[in-house]
Design a protein around this motif. Structure first.
Motif, mmCIF file in Angstrom:
data_model
loop_
_atom_site.group_PDB
_atom_site.id
_atom_site.type_symbol
_atom_site.label_atom_id
_atom_site.label_comp_id
_atom_site.label_asym_id
_atom_site.label_seq_id
_atom_site.Cartn_x
_atom_site.Cartn_y
_atom_site.Cartn_z
ATOM 1 N N LYS A 187 14.628 31.736 17.487
ATOM 2 C CA LYS A 187 15.824 32.143 16.758
ATOM 3 C C LYS A 187 15.767 33.591 16.351
ATOM 4 O O LYS A 187 14.704 33.715 15.457
ATOM 5 N N ILE A 221 17.186 36.110 13.544
ATOM 6 C CA ILE A 221 17.931 36.132 12.270
ATOM 7 C C ILE A 221 18.108 37.539 11.980
ATOM 8 O O ILE A 221 17.223 38.299 11.315
ATOM 9 N N GLU A 224 23.573 37.034 11.383
ATOM 10 C CA GLU A 224 23.420 35.436 11.262
ATOM 11 C C GLU A 224 23.184 35.057 9.804
ATOM 12 O O GLU A 224 23.537 34.227 9.171
ATOM 13 N N SER A 231 25.547 32.541 7.666
ATOM 14 C CA SER A 231 24.873 31.355 6.956
ATOM 15 C C SER A 231 25.804 30.875 5.792
ATOM 16 O O SER A 231 26.535 31.860 5.086
ATOM 17 N N HIS A 252 19.375 28.097 9.817
ATOM 18 C CA HIS A 252 19.407 28.288 11.234
ATOM 19 C C HIS A 252 18.769 27.384 11.786
ATOM 20 O O HIS A 252 18.888 26.577 12.809
#
Length: 240
Positions: free
Chosen positions: A94, A96, A100, A104, A173
């Protein structure tokens, strides 16, 4: 570090004393641009063992999150490197970035992105979840956003707070509690931010940090693969 460097080798003779600050900013901008150009050229190789580390983590069901929002140009630097892993390995991690982080839950509360008009309800919801030390820290930062009277340590730098926000967003995440994550850092700012929120951290040294000290890191390692950075090594660090 830049100031120490020029103090040792000498400043440009034509540089007025009152322009040293702006001179250093120009040098840092040029350094950042050179780094971005090098990465974008795709001639920068991955560290040996990085691909095997990702494969092992995937087999063991350990999520890997790459934090690309440490700095303004972090994503420009991180994404070309990640793309060199190939589509298969890219699907196992993932990334970030700024988007992102802002999307969040923690980012919305702390950065004020997308927070609804019912701020009191947001705080009440967060306060109800603040049963642990980790969540108490979040509640305090939320209260700071709402400008409530809460005793908060304001000594940390703006850069450190950006890293803290990225770390929390990464944990969110990955759907892993912050204390159960392990940051693999390469420099002191990441180590300091991880310590601030109670996230275990190991340092993967490079030639630039071979002599640096990281007293708050859980471990200081030299490379991917045994006997250094492996999934089993990280598990051992998390063992009571």
């Amino acid at each position: 570090m830049l100031t120490l460097y020029f103090n040792k080798i000498g400043w440009p003779t034509s540089l007025p004393t009152n322009e040293k600050g702006s001179f250093m900013k120009r040098v840092l901008r040029e350094k950042q641009k050179a780094l971005e150009d090098l990465v974008m050229s795709k001639s920068l190789p991955l560290r040996p063992g990085a691909e095997e580390f990702i494969d092992d983590a995937h087999k063991e069901g350990v999520p890997i999150v790459v934090l690309a929002s440490y700095s303004r140009s972090g994503e420009n630097i991180a994404r070309p490197i990640i793309e060199s892993l190939g589509k298969d390995r890219m699907s196992k991690i993932k990334i970030i970035g700024k988007t992102e982080v802002e999307q969040s839950f923690y980012g919305q509360l702390v950065l004020g992105k997308g927070v609804s008009s019912s701020l009191d309800e947001q705080l009440v919801t967060e306060a109800r979840k603040a049963a642990s030390t980790e969540k108490q820290k979040i509640a305090k930062e939320v209260a700071s956003v709402l400008k409530l009277s809460v005793d908060i340590d304001t000594t940390s730098s703006e850069r450190e707070q950006k890293i803290v926000t990225a770390l929390r967003a990464g944990a969110e995440h990955a759907e892993v509690p912050v204390p159960n994550c392990i940051l693999v850092a390469g420099s002191l700012p990441g180590v300091t931010a991880a310590e601030q929120i109670g996230m275990p951290c190991v340092v993967l040294r490079s030639r630039l940090t071979s002599r640096a000290e990281f007293p708050s890191a859980n471990a200081i390692l030299d490379s991917f693969g045994p006997p250094d950075l492996t999934i089993s090594k990280l598990r051992d660090l998390r063992s009571p």
